[in-house]
Design a protein around this motif. Structure first.
Motif, PDB file in Angstrom:
ATOM      1  N   MET A   1       0.847  -1.197   0.000  1.00 42.16           N
ATOM      2  CA  MET A   1       0.000   0.000   0.000  1.00 42.16           C
ATOM      3  C   MET A   1       0.883   1.247   0.000  1.00 42.16           C
ATOM      4  SD  MET A   1      -2.913   1.165   2.760  1.00 42.16           S
ATOM      5  CE  MET A   1      -1.757   1.245   4.114  1.00 42.16           C
ATOM      6  N   GLU A   2       0.560   2.197  -0.855  1.00 40.59           N
ATOM      7  CA  GLU A   2       1.277   3.462  -0.931  1.00 40.59           C
ATOM      8  C   GLU A   2       0.888   4.314   0.276  1.00 40.59           C
ATOM      9  OE1 GLU A   2       3.973   5.929  -2.978  1.00 40.59           O
ATOM     10  OE2 GLU A   2       3.232   4.030  -3.724  1.00 40.59           O
ATOM     11  N   LYS A   3       1.860   4.663   1.099  1.00 41.78           N
ATOM     12  CA  LYS A   3       1.588   5.472   2.295  1.00 41.78           C
ATOM     13  C   LYS A   3       1.898   6.927   1.988  1.00 41.78           C
ATOM     14  CE  LYS A   3       2.878   1.638   5.321  1.00 41.78           C
ATOM     15  NZ  LYS A   3       3.880   1.123   6.276  1.00 41.78           N
ATOM     16  N   ARG A   4       0.955   7.814   2.348  1.00 48.04           N
ATOM     17  CA  ARG A   4       1.188   9.231   2.080  1.00 48.04           C
ATOM     18  C   ARG A   4       2.164   9.798   3.111  1.00 48.04           C
ATOM     19  NH1 ARG A   4      -1.340  13.019   5.273  1.00 48.04           N
ATOM     20  NH2 ARG A   4      -2.898  12.232   6.754  1.00 48.04           N
ATOM     21  N   LYS A   5       2.874  10.828   2.701  1.00 47.43           N
ATOM     22  CA  LYS A   5       3.761  11.504   3.642  1.00 47.43           C
ATOM     23  C   LYS A   5       2.931  12.297   4.642  1.00 47.43           C
ATOM     24  CE  LYS A   5       8.126  11.934   1.180  1.00 47.43           C
ATOM     25  NZ  LYS A   5       9.254  12.839   0.862  1.00 47.43           N
ATOM     26  N   LEU A   6       3.339  12.242   5.906  1.00 50.36           N
ATOM     27  CA  LEU A   6       2.620  12.955   6.960  1.00 50.36           C
ATOM     28  C   LEU A   6       3.336  14.254   7.297  1.00 50.36           C
ATOM     29  CD1 LEU A   6       1.667  10.079   9.458  1.00 50.36           C
ATOM     30  CD2 LEU A   6       0.437  10.871   7.431  1.00 50.36           C
ATOM     31  N   LEU A 132       4.293   5.477   8.368  1.00 51.21           N
ATOM     32  CA  LEU A 132       5.159   6.338   7.571  1.00 51.21           C
ATOM     33  C   LEU A 132       5.798   5.595   6.409  1.00 51.21           C
ATOM     34  CD1 LEU A 132       7.011   8.336  10.375  1.00 51.21           C
ATOM     35  CD2 LEU A 132       5.026   9.039   9.048  1.00 51.21           C
ATOM     36  N   PRO A 133       5.951   6.266   5.262  1.00 48.04           N
ATOM     37  CA  PRO A 133       6.712   5.672   4.158  1.00 48.04           C
ATOM     38  C   PRO A 133       8.188   5.601   4.532  1.00 48.04           C
ATOM     39  CG  PRO A 133       6.143   7.945   3.655  1.00 48.04           C
ATOM     40  CD  PRO A 133       5.427   7.603   4.929  1.00 48.04           C
ATOM     41  N   GLU A 134       8.931   4.786   3.822  1.00 48.82           N
ATOM     42  CA  GLU A 134      10.355   4.566   4.117  1.00 48.82           C
ATOM     43  C   GLU A 134      11.122   5.880   4.244  1.00 48.82           C
ATOM     44  OE1 GLU A 134      13.912   2.791   4.832  1.00 48.82           O
ATOM     45  OE2 GLU A 134      12.041   1.673   4.598  1.00 48.82           O
ATOM     46  N   SER A 135      10.803   6.839   3.381  1.00 46.67           N
ATOM     47  CA  SER A 135      11.559   8.097   3.354  1.00 46.67           C
ATOM     48  C   SER A 135      11.365   8.939   4.605  1.00 46.67           C
ATOM     49  CB  SER A 135      11.151   8.926   2.124  1.00 46.67           C
ATOM     50  OG  SER A 135       9.771   9.257   2.184  1.00 46.67           O
ATOM     51  N   GLN A 136      10.303   8.659   5.403  1.00 48.53           N
ATOM     52  CA  GLN A 136      10.029   9.468   6.593  1.00 48.53           C
ATOM     53  C   GLN A 136      10.325   8.743   7.904  1.00 48.53           C
ATOM     54  OE1 GLN A 136       5.842  10.943   5.965  1.00 48.53           O
ATOM     55  NE2 GLN A 136       6.848  12.922   6.335  1.00 48.53           N
ATOM     56  N   ILE A 443      27.791  -2.939  10.655  1.00 46.27           N
ATOM     57  CA  ILE A 443      26.631  -2.732   9.773  1.00 46.27           C
ATOM     58  C   ILE A 443      27.120  -2.401   8.366  1.00 46.27           C
ATOM     59  CG2 ILE A 443      24.483  -1.458   9.419  1.00 46.27           C
ATOM     60  CD1 ILE A 443      24.508  -3.062  11.996  1.00 46.27           C
ATOM     61  N   THR A 444      26.685  -3.200   7.397  1.00 45.96           N
ATOM     62  CA  THR A 444      27.112  -2.973   5.997  1.00 45.96           C
ATOM     63  C   THR A 444      25.956  -2.825   5.019  1.00 45.96           C
ATOM     64  OG1 THR A 444      27.300  -5.392   5.722  1.00 45.96           O
ATOM     65  CG2 THR A 444      29.309  -4.197   6.330  1.00 45.96           C
ATOM     66  N   ASP A 445      24.716  -3.081   5.473  1.00 47.46           N
ATOM     67  CA  ASP A 445      23.537  -2.995   4.602  1.00 47.46           C
ATOM     68  C   ASP A 445      23.280  -1.532   4.229  1.00 47.46           C
ATOM     69  OD1 ASP A 445      21.011  -2.887   3.458  1.00 47.46           O
ATOM     70  OD2 ASP A 445      20.116  -4.318   4.839  1.00 47.46           O
ATOM     71  N   LYS A 446      23.377  -1.205   2.936  1.00 43.76           N
ATOM     72  CA  LYS A 446      23.233   0.185   2.497  1.00 43.76           C
ATOM     73  C   LYS A 446      21.852   0.756   2.787  1.00 43.76           C
ATOM     74  CE  LYS A 446      26.815  -0.046  -1.082  1.00 43.76           C
ATOM     75  NZ  LYS A 446      27.124   0.077  -2.522  1.00 43.76           N
ATOM     76  N   ASN A 447      20.792  -0.087   2.684  1.00 46.50           N
ATOM     77  CA  ASN A 447      19.445   0.398   2.971  1.00 46.50           C
ATOM     78  C   ASN A 447      19.303   0.787   4.434  1.00 46.50           C
ATOM     79  OD1 ASN A 447      18.451   0.054   0.372  1.00 46.50           O
ATOM     80  ND2 ASN A 447      17.909  -2.079   0.729  1.00 46.50           N
ATOM     81  N   ALA A 448      19.946   0.029   5.322  1.00 42.63           N
ATOM     82  CA  ALA A 448      19.892   0.332   6.747  1.00 42.63           C
ATOM     83  C   ALA A 448      20.707   1.568   7.087  1.00 42.63           C
ATOM     84  CB  ALA A 448      20.390  -0.864   7.571  1.00 42.63           C
ATOM     85  N   ILE A 449      21.841   1.730   6.420  1.00 44.28           N
ATOM     86  CA  ILE A 449      22.752   2.824   6.738  1.00 44.28           C
ATOM     87  C   ILE A 449      22.186   4.168   6.293  1.00 44.28           C
ATOM     88  CG2 ILE A 449      25.010   3.845   6.172  1.00 44.28           C
ATOM     89  CD1 ILE A 449      26.071   0.935   6.015  1.00 44.28           C
ATOM     90  N   SER A 450      21.625   4.227   5.129  1.00 47.63           N
ATOM     91  CA  SER A 450      21.154   5.497   4.556  1.00 47.63           C
ATOM     92  C   SER A 450      19.665   5.655   4.736  1.00 47.63           C
ATOM     93  CB  SER A 450      21.506   5.558   3.070  1.00 47.63           C
ATOM     94  OG  SER A 450      21.062   6.761   2.511  1.00 47.63           O
ATOM     95  N   GLY A 451      19.230   6.816   5.206  1.00 47.21           N
ATOM     96  CA  GLY A 451      17.790   7.036   5.374  1.00 47.21           C
ATOM     97  C   GLY A 451      17.473   8.460   5.731  1.00 47.21           C
TER      98      GLY A 451
END
Length: 451
Positions: A1-6, A132-136, A443-451
C-alpha cells in the motif's frame, strides 16, 4: 500500500503518547534506586532488585508485538488497544510505587510498572513503521526521540520542583519523602492523558485485505511465528543486536547505580544505613535524620542532573528532525559518534563536581537520543513490514538480555575489578558504550545505513 507523507504535527500527534511513557521510564530510572535505598536496600543488592524490569521486557515485548500484529479493532485499530491497556496499568503502578511500606512491595510494583510500560511502548515503535513511508521513518523515530527528551527532562526534575514548591523532602526512617510521592502521582496523570491524546488524534491504516487478514489471524500461532521470525532474522538485526547489548548494559548500569554512585562520589552524601545508628539515642537519631535529609537532597540533585540527558537528547532530536525532513543521513556514522561521546560522558563522572556533572549528562544525552532513533530506523529498513510488531519485540531481546546480565552480577563483578568505589560502575558504563559505538562498523547494509 502506498503510504502518504505525513506533516510534522501528524507525526507529533502519533508520537505524543511517548511523553507519558518517558515520564514513567524517567521516574523509574531516576528514583527507583532511591526508593530501594530508602526502604533499606544495600548498594550491591540494587542491580538484582532491578531484574524485574528486563525480565518483564523479555517476556512481554515479543508477545505484545505479535498480538498487535494480529489485532484489528474497528474503532481503536491495531496498536492503540495496547497503548490504552498499558497506560491504565502503568498509571496505577506509578501512583502506588512510592507508597510501598517495605522493600519487596516496591520491587513488586517495579515489576508491574515495567510490564505495563512495555505493553504501551512496543506498539508505538511499530506504529511509526505502520504509518510512515520509508523516506520518513528516520524523521518519525527522531520526533519520538524529541518527545522522549522533553519527558525525560521534566520527569527527572519533578521531585526537585515539587520540593521547591513547598512539598517536604524529609521523611522518617524507611519512608519515601512526600516530594517523591507527589512527583510519581503527576507522572501517573501525564502518562494516561498523553496516551489518550495519541489515541484520539491518530488513525491507523486498516489491513489492505481485511478478509485475508482475518484468515491469517485464525491460522496464526505464536510459537510457530516466533520460531519462524527467529529463523528469518536478518543479519543486520543481529549486528544491531550486538550494538544494543553494550548500549543497554551501559544505561541499565546508570539507572540502577547512578544514585548511589553520584550521591557518594560527587555530592559526598551517601545513604545512611539505619542499623548503624542507635535510634533509641536522641543524638544518633538526630544524626541519622540529618544524614538522611542530606542524601534525599543529593538524590533530588542527581535526578535533576540526569534530566539534562533528556534536554540533550531533545536538542539532538530537534536538529535531526529539521535535517531528516529534507535530507538523508548516514545512520551508522551518527550512531557511532553519539555512542562514543556518551561513553566519554560516563567516564568524566569520575572527575565531575556538583557544578560540572551536567557535562557528563549532556554527552550521555547525545547517545540516548541516537539509541532511541537510529537502531529502530535501521531495523525498520531490514525486516518484513507484515511482522513489524513481532520483529520490534524480538529486537528488544537485545535490550533486555544485557540488563539481565547486568542485574544478576555483571555490574558488581566488573566494576569491582577497578576497585570497590561505586563510581567505578559509571566508568564501566562508559567503556561499554564506547564498545557499542565501535560495533557500528559491523553494519554494511546500504538500505539500513542510509535514510
Amino acid at each position: 500500500m502506498e503510504k502518504r507523507k505525513l506533516g510534522f504535527w501528524e507525526i507529533w500527534n502519533m508520537s505524543f503518547g511517548f511523553l507519558g511513557i518517558q515520564f514513567g521510564f524517567a521516574l523509574q530510572g531516576g528514583f527507583m534506586s532511591r526508593i530501594f535505598q530508602t526502604l533499606g536496600a544495600e548498594k550491591d543488592a540494587i542491580p538484582l532488585l532491578w531484574i524485574a524490569a528486563p525480565l518483564t521486557g523479555l517476556i512481554v515485548q515479543p508477545i505484545i508485538g505479535y498480538l498487535s500484529d494480529n489485532t484489528w479493532h474497528p474503532t481503536l485499530g491495531r496498536r492503540k488497544p495496547y497503548f490504552l491497556i498499558g497506560a491504565i496499568l502503568s498509571s496505577i503502578a506509578l501512583f502506588f510505587v512510592p507508597h510501598s511500606p517495605i522493600l519487596w512491595i516496591a520491587v513488586g510494583f517495579l515489576w508491574i510498572l515495567d510490564a505495563s510500560i512495555n505493553i504501551s511502548m512496543e506498539p508505538f515503535r511499530a506504529l511509526v513503521a505502520d504509518k510512515l513511508p520509508e523516506s520518513q521513518r528516520s524523521n518519525g523515530f527522531v520526533i519520538q526521540t524529541l518527545i522522549i527528551g522533553i519527558g525525560t527532562w521534566i520527569a527527572s526534575n519533578l521531585p526537585w520542583l515539587v520540593n521547591k514548591l513547598g512539598v517536604s523532602n524529609e521523611a522518617l526512617a524507611g519512608e519515601v519523602p512526600m516530594s517523591v510521592k507527589v512527583a510519581f502521582a503527576i507522572g501517573a496523570f501525564v502518562f494516561l492523558t498523553s496516551i489518550l491524546f495519541t489515541i484520539f488524534t491518530t488513525k491507523e491504516y486498516p489491513p489492505e485485505n481485511l478478509e485475508a487478514f482475518k484468515k491469517e489471524k485464525k491460522e496464526a500461532a505464536f510459537f510457530k511465528d516466533l520460531f519462524l521470525s527467529l529463523k528469518e532474522m536478518p543479519a543486520t538485526m543481529l549486528k544491531l543486536g550486538i550494538i544494543q547489548f553494550f548500549s543497554w548494559f551501559a544505561f541499565f548500569t546508570m539507572w540502577s547505580m547512578a544514585t548511589p554512585a553520584l550521591t557518594e562520589h560527587v555530592y559526598i552524601a551517601p545513604s545512611p544505613i539505619e542499623k548503624n545508628y542507635n535510634m533509641e539515642d536522641a543524638v544518633q537519631k538526630s544524626e541519622y535524620a540529618a544524614a538522611n535529609l542530606k542524601y534525599q537532597d543529593a538524590s533530588n540533585l542527581v535526578g535533576s542532573a540526569m534530566g539534562v540527558y533528556g534536554l540533550s537528547s531533545m536538542a539532538f532530536a530537534l536538529l535531526l528532525t529539521f535535517y531528516t525532513a529534507k535530507y538523508s543521513i548516514d545512520r551508522r556514522l551518527i550512531h557511532f559518534g553519539s555512542l562514543i561521546l556518551g561513553g566519554i560522558g560516563f567516564i568524566y563522572m569520575f572527575y565531575a563536581t556538583p557544578s560540572t556533572l551536567f557535562i557528563s549528562f549532556v554527552l550521555i544525552g547525545l547517545s540516548w537520543g541516537s539509541i532511541l532513533s537510529m537502531p529502530y530506523a535501521m531495523l525498520s529498513s531490514a525486516v518484513n513490514p507484515k511482522k513489524m510488531g513481532m520483529m520490534m519485540g524480538l529486537f528488544n531481546m537485545f535490550i533486555v538480555i544485557p540488563q539481565i546480565v547486568a542485574a544478576i552480577g555483571g555490574i558488581n563483578i566488573l566494576y569491582k575489578l577497578m576497585g570497590e568505589a561505586t563510581i567505578n560502575a559509571m566508568i564501566l558504563a562508559g567503556i561499554s558504550l564506547i564498545i557499542a559505538g565501535l560495533c557500528n562498523f559491523l553494519i554494511t547494509d546500504k538500505n539500513a545505513i542510509s535514510g
